[in-house]
Each structure stands twice: as C-alpha cells, then as structure tokens.
Motif scaffolding. Structure first.
Motif, PDB file in Angstrom:
ATOM      1  N   PRO A  24       0.745  -1.173  -0.015  1.00  0.00           N
ATOM      2  CA  PRO A  24      -0.079  -0.018  -0.180  1.00  0.00           C
ATOM      3  C   PRO A  24       0.802   1.322   0.032  1.00  0.00           C
ATOM      4  O   PRO A  24       0.550   2.309  -0.659  1.00  0.00           O
ATOM      5  N   THR A  25       2.032   1.265   0.597  1.00  0.00           N
ATOM      6  CA  THR A  25       2.691   2.343   0.707  1.00  0.00           C
ATOM      7  C   THR A  25       3.706   2.659  -0.528  1.00  0.00           C
ATOM      8  O   THR A  25       3.772   3.835  -1.014  1.00  0.00           O
ATOM      9  N   PHE A  26       4.034   1.362  -1.159  1.00  0.00           N
ATOM     10  CA  PHE A  26       4.375   1.470  -2.607  1.00  0.00           C
ATOM     11  C   PHE A  26       3.690   2.286  -3.746  1.00  0.00           C
ATOM     12  O   PHE A  26       3.862   3.053  -4.502  1.00  0.00           O
ATOM     13  N   ALA A  27       2.383   1.737  -3.276  1.00  0.00           N
ATOM     14  CA  ALA A  27       1.433   2.586  -4.362  1.00  0.00           C
ATOM     15  C   ALA A  27       1.084   3.923  -4.000  1.00  0.00           C
ATOM     16  O   ALA A  27       0.934   4.880  -5.240  1.00  0.00           O
ATOM     17  N   LYS A  28       1.172   4.278  -2.978  1.00  0.00           N
ATOM     18  CA  LYS A  28       1.038   5.847  -2.715  1.00  0.00           C
ATOM     19  C   LYS A  28       2.348   6.677  -3.228  1.00  0.00           C
ATOM     20  O   LYS A  28       2.233   7.652  -3.783  1.00  0.00           O
ATOM     21  N   MET A  29       3.626   5.794  -3.209  1.00  0.00           N
ATOM     22  CA  MET A  29       4.798   6.384  -3.881  1.00  0.00           C
ATOM     23  C   MET A  29       4.582   6.453  -5.198  1.00  0.00           C
ATOM     24  O   MET A  29       5.048   7.745  -6.070  1.00  0.00           O
ATOM     25  N   LYS A  30       4.003   5.524  -5.919  1.00  0.00           N
ATOM     26  CA  LYS A  30       3.983   5.565  -7.373  1.00  0.00           C
ATOM     27  C   LYS A  30       3.062   6.704  -7.711  1.00  0.00           C
ATOM     28  O   LYS A  30       3.098   7.361  -8.749  1.00  0.00           O
ATOM     29  N   ALA A  31       1.701   6.813  -6.970  1.00  0.00           N
ATOM     30  CA  ALA A  31       1.171   7.753  -7.361  1.00  0.00           C
ATOM     31  C   ALA A  31       1.339   9.265  -7.126  1.00  0.00           C
ATOM     32  O   ALA A  31       1.086  10.035  -8.144  1.00  0.00           O
ATOM     33  N   LEU A  32       2.109   9.488  -6.170  1.00  0.00           N
ATOM     34  CA  LEU A  32       2.630  10.675  -5.857  1.00  0.00           C
ATOM     35  C   LEU A  32       3.877  10.931  -6.940  1.00  0.00           C
ATOM     36  O   LEU A  32       3.755  12.017  -7.523  1.00  0.00           O
ATOM     37  N   SER A  33       4.577  10.195  -7.367  1.00  0.00           N
ATOM     38  CA  SER A  33       5.683  10.438  -8.408  1.00  0.00           C
ATOM     39  C   SER A  33       4.961  10.694  -9.750  1.00  0.00           C
ATOM     40  O   SER A  33       5.247  11.565 -10.475  1.00  0.00           O
ATOM     41  N   ARG A  34       3.751   9.794 -10.170  1.00  0.00           N
ATOM     42  CA  ARG A  34       3.190  10.093 -11.250  1.00  0.00           C
ATOM     43  C   ARG A  34       2.350  11.380 -11.254  1.00  0.00           C
ATOM     44  O   ARG A  34       2.460  12.106 -12.292  1.00  0.00           O
ATOM     45  N   ASP A  35       1.767  11.875 -10.171  1.00  0.00           N
ATOM     46  CA  ASP A  35       1.012  12.934 -10.247  1.00  0.00           C
ATOM     47  C   ASP A  35       1.769  14.204 -10.040  1.00  0.00           C
ATOM     48  O   ASP A  35       1.187  15.306 -10.545  1.00  0.00           O
ATOM     49  N   GLN A  36       2.835  13.989  -9.337  1.00  0.00           N
ATOM     50  CA  GLN A  36       3.598  15.368  -8.860  1.00  0.00           C
ATOM     51  C   GLN A  36       5.025  15.651  -9.321  1.00  0.00           C
ATOM     52  O   GLN A  36       5.579  16.734  -9.738  1.00  0.00           O
ATOM     53  N   VAL A  37       5.677  14.555  -9.373  1.00  0.00           N
ATOM     54  CA  VAL A  37       7.080  14.377  -9.669  1.00  0.00           C
ATOM     55  C   VAL A  37       7.365  14.398 -11.312  1.00  0.00           C
ATOM     56  O   VAL A  37       7.910  15.287 -11.797  1.00  0.00           O
ATOM     57  N   PHE A  38       6.630  13.434 -11.864  1.00  0.00           N
ATOM     58  CA  PHE A  38       6.964  13.288 -13.473  1.00  0.00           C
ATOM     59  C   PHE A  38       6.522  14.476 -14.124  1.00  0.00           C
ATOM     60  O   PHE A  38       6.759  14.627 -15.423  1.00  0.00           O
ATOM     61  N   THR A  39       5.430  14.950 -13.592  1.00  0.00           N
ATOM     62  CA  THR A  39       4.815  16.341 -14.385  1.00  0.00           C
ATOM     63  C   THR A  39       5.339  17.567 -13.950  1.00  0.00           C
ATOM     64  O   THR A  39       4.791  18.655 -14.459  1.00  0.00           O
ATOM     65  N   ALA A  40       6.385  17.799 -12.937  1.00  0.00           N
ATOM     66  CA  ALA A  40       6.835  18.685 -12.563  1.00  0.00           C
ATOM     67  C   ALA A  40       7.264  19.700 -13.748  1.00  0.00           C
ATOM     68  O   ALA A  40       7.925  19.013 -14.811  1.00  0.00           O
ATOM     69  N   ARG A  41       7.263  20.908 -13.546  1.00  0.00           N
ATOM     70  CA  ARG A  41       7.855  21.851 -14.726  1.00  0.00           C
ATOM     71  C   ARG A  41       9.348  21.619 -14.938  1.00  0.00           C
ATOM     72  O   ARG A  41       9.690  21.483 -16.231  1.00  0.00           O
ATOM     73  N   ARG A  42      10.353  21.428 -13.961  1.00  0.00           N
ATOM     74  CA  ARG A  42      11.656  21.371 -14.243  1.00  0.00           C
ATOM     75  C   ARG A  42      11.832  20.008 -14.841  1.00  0.00           C
ATOM     76  O   ARG A  42      12.364  20.053 -16.009  1.00  0.00           O
ATOM     77  N   LYS A  43      11.332  18.861 -14.541  1.00  0.00           N
ATOM     78  CA  LYS A  43      11.217  17.720 -15.325  1.00  0.00           C
ATOM     79  C   LYS A  43      10.876  17.816 -16.585  1.00  0.00           C
ATOM     80  O   LYS A  43      11.419  17.227 -17.607  1.00  0.00           O
ATOM     81  N   THR A  44       9.665  18.345 -16.849  1.00  0.00           N
ATOM     82  CA  THR A  44       9.120  18.425 -18.405  1.00  0.00           C
ATOM     83  C   THR A  44      10.140  19.482 -19.080  1.00  0.00           C
ATOM     84  O   THR A  44      10.216  19.044 -20.321  1.00  0.00           O
ATOM     85  N   GLU A  45      10.747  20.339 -18.714  1.00  0.00           N
ATOM     86  CA  GLU A  45      11.655  21.292 -19.266  1.00  0.00           C
ATOM     87  C   GLU A  45      12.752  20.522 -19.851  1.00  0.00           C
ATOM     88  O   GLU A  45      13.322  20.591 -21.112  1.00  0.00           O
TER      89      GLU A  45
END
Length: 352
Positions: free
Chosen positions: A248-269
């Motif tokens: 369950p905790t890994f699922a939260k980590m994946k969701a957080l990365s998907r929704d906030q880290v992978f779409t962050a402006r710096r990463k997108t740039e």
C-alpha cells in the motif's frame, strides 16, 4: 538482498540513454519518424524488425551491452555467468515476438510487459536460458521464456531505488515539500520513534530513506518466501513490491511520483530539451552510416567529412555490414552517452 539493492542503485541505468526513460521515448520517436519516410537505410530494414527501434528499450540495450559491446566486443562482452544473464533479463522476449503475442492488449505475464532482448542477441539469451532450464513458451505467434527466479529480486531492488531514492531526490530538487516526503518515508519506515531534533531537513530525509530501504527489503523478502513455489516454477506474475506487506505504501509512492514528480515543470523542461538534444545527435550521426552503406560498408571509402566525424566522435564502425547493424550502432552510440556529453555533441553537430 541488501547488497543487491545497493548494486541496483548503482547499475539500474545500464542501457538507458541520456535523459533516462524520456530518452528512450525520444530515440523511439526519432526512429519512427525516419521509418515513415523510409529513405536510405531506413527503407532497407524489414518492417517486421522495425519495432525494436521504434519501441526502443533500455532493457534490451542493457543486455546487448553486457553480452556484446562491453570489454570483449562481439566475443562475449563482459563474459558474465549465465545465471547473471538470466537474473538480468526482466523481459525474456524479442520485440517482434512480444508484439505478435500481446499486440495492443494487456500482457498475460509480467515478463511480457516489455521486450528485453534484441533479435541480434536472441541466440545469446537462448544459450543462457537453455543452460538455466528456463521454461520456454512456444506458440505460433512467437516464443518467450519464463523469468529466472532472481529477476524478481533484481526488479525489487530496482523498484526500491526508483520509489524511495527518487522521493529523496524530489525533495532535494524542490519538486516535493519536506512534509510530504517526510510523512510518506516515515510510513514506509514503519513509523520509527527516533530522536531527530539535531537533524536538519536533508539529514532527516536521508535517515528515513535508509530506514525505509531496510523495511522495503524485509517486505520483499516476505513476498518472495510467500510466493516461493510460484516463483520457482515460473508462474508468479507480479512484483515483490506489490506482493509484500509494504505494497500500500509503494502504491502511494507511485501515485505521488506520477501526479507530482513526473509532471513537474523542471522535469518537463528537461524532457523537452533532452528530446531535441537526442534528435540532433542522431540526425547528425546518421549521414555517416548512410555514407558507409554507399561505400558498401568499407570504412576506408568513407567521404572525408564522414571520416572526420568518426574521429571526432570516436564512432565504432566495426562489424557494421548492413542497415540493421548500422541502426543498432547508431543506437549504441546515442544510448551510451551521459546527459552532459550528449548536449556537447549535439552542439558540435549543429554548430550552435
């Protein structure tokens, strides 16, 4: 297993091009665009074999590196044991066979989610698989193998690196706030009661990262033990991180990365910039291989500018004797770059 986690944290990028997974997509898109024109070398590659370029996969490139390119080139590569090669190969299938078996549907087995071996190295994998007695699935659509049991441990180490270490990185780069990362890592570490009054925020996160990795390892060990028989017979079709108590905790980590880290402006740039860099590199190097094809694959007959590029880039043209080998050599060169080197070479090739 802790040692495997440490090794995976160092080596989990083998075969990945510059700019990580976005680099894989950039290389695949570049190949797809060139195949659409079907000019020169691109028109000479059989359509059945184009998918391994269009869907370029770092796992397959990694297998190519360790078995062919690194150290003893075309003579066994790193000459690793067959057990190591078995444990390395998360996806024991070629691109063409996987495409025939899975198509656009859902993979019926975890080892078919992607492809992990290029056609050029499939005989090397077959030799290892036969010695290891990996169950082979033979179908009219194509052949594939069940995973080596140790693949699940290597994959778990990879998952731990991506999910836990990447959270710490996201805090360090400012993509996630301290409270968010602290709370999730505290949960992953089983809510430890430690005195952190003397730690700054970075030290606090580093402590929780270390504790979380230890708990994650224990969770994956429990999952392996609980599913031992299925893993050993090749019927287990999940990840250890998803099958253990910490799932369950890994699922939260994946969701957080998907929704906030992978779409962050710096990463997108960075992804946008990286795509342009990779495209410039590949477009700048392709003419050398086109010239080599016109010279009937004789390096001595390359045009002066091509010879100059070969020297400047230290481009390895050994054993390149047809269009498919040429495109693999182009992918070898591009995927072997670091981010900084790719940027430098792109500037040199474009004159910017």
């Amino acid at each position: 297993m802790a040692n495997i986690v440490q090794a995976a944290c160092v080596a989990h990028d083998i075969g990945n091009p510059p700019f990580g997974h976005s680099g894989e997509a950039a290389m695949g898109d570049w190949f797809a665009e060139k195949f659409d024109d079907a000019k020169g070398l691109m028109g000479e590659v059989d359509e059945r074999h184009r998918s391994e370029f269009v869907d370029f996969e770092g796992n397959a490139q990694g297998f190519r590196i360790v078995t062919r390119l690194e150290m003893y080139r075309n003579e066994g590569g790193m000459r690793l044991s067959k057990a190591t090669l078995g444990a390395f190969t998360k996806y024991p299938v070629t691109s063409a066979d996987r495409e025939s078996i899975v198509g656009k549907g859902t993979a019926p087995y975890v080892g078919l989610k992607k492809f992990g071996v290029f056609r050029s190295e499939i005989e090397l994998f077959k030799e290892a698989a036969d010695s290891l007695r990996l169950p082979e699935e033979v179908h009219q659509a194509g052949n594939w193998w069940r995973r080596h049991p140790l693949v699940f441990i290597v994959e778990a180490a990879d998952d731990i690196c991506y999910n836990i270490v990447d959270l710490e990185d996201a805090f360090t780069t400012g993509e996630l706030p301290f409270d968010t990362v602290r709370d999730l890592l505290h949960e992953a570490a089983n809510n430890p009661n430690r005195d952190v009054s003397g730690l700054n925020q970075a030290e606090h996160i580093a402590l929780l990262r270390a504790l979380s990795i230890n708990v994650a390892v224990e969770s994956c060990v429990e999952a392996f033990k609980a599913n031992h028989d299925a893993i050993m017979t090749g019927t287990f079709s999940a990840s250890l991180t998803d099958a253990g108590p910490l799932a369950p905790t890994f699922a939260k980590m994946k969701a957080l990365s998907r929704d906030q880290v992978f779409t962050a402006r710096r990463k997108t740039e960075l992804e946008v910039s990286g795509r342009r860099v990779i495209g410039n590199v590949m477009s700048g190097v392709l003419p050398v291989f086109e010239d080599l094809a016109k010279a009937k694959w004789d390096q001595e007959k390359l045009l002066a500018h091509s010879r100059q590029l070969v020297r400047a880039l230290d481009l390895d043209l050994r054993n390149v004797a047809d269009a498919e080998q040429a495109l693999h050599a182009l992918a070898d060169f591009t995927s072997g770059m670091t981010d900084r080197y790719a940027v430098r070479i792109a500037r040199m090739l474009t004159g910017i």
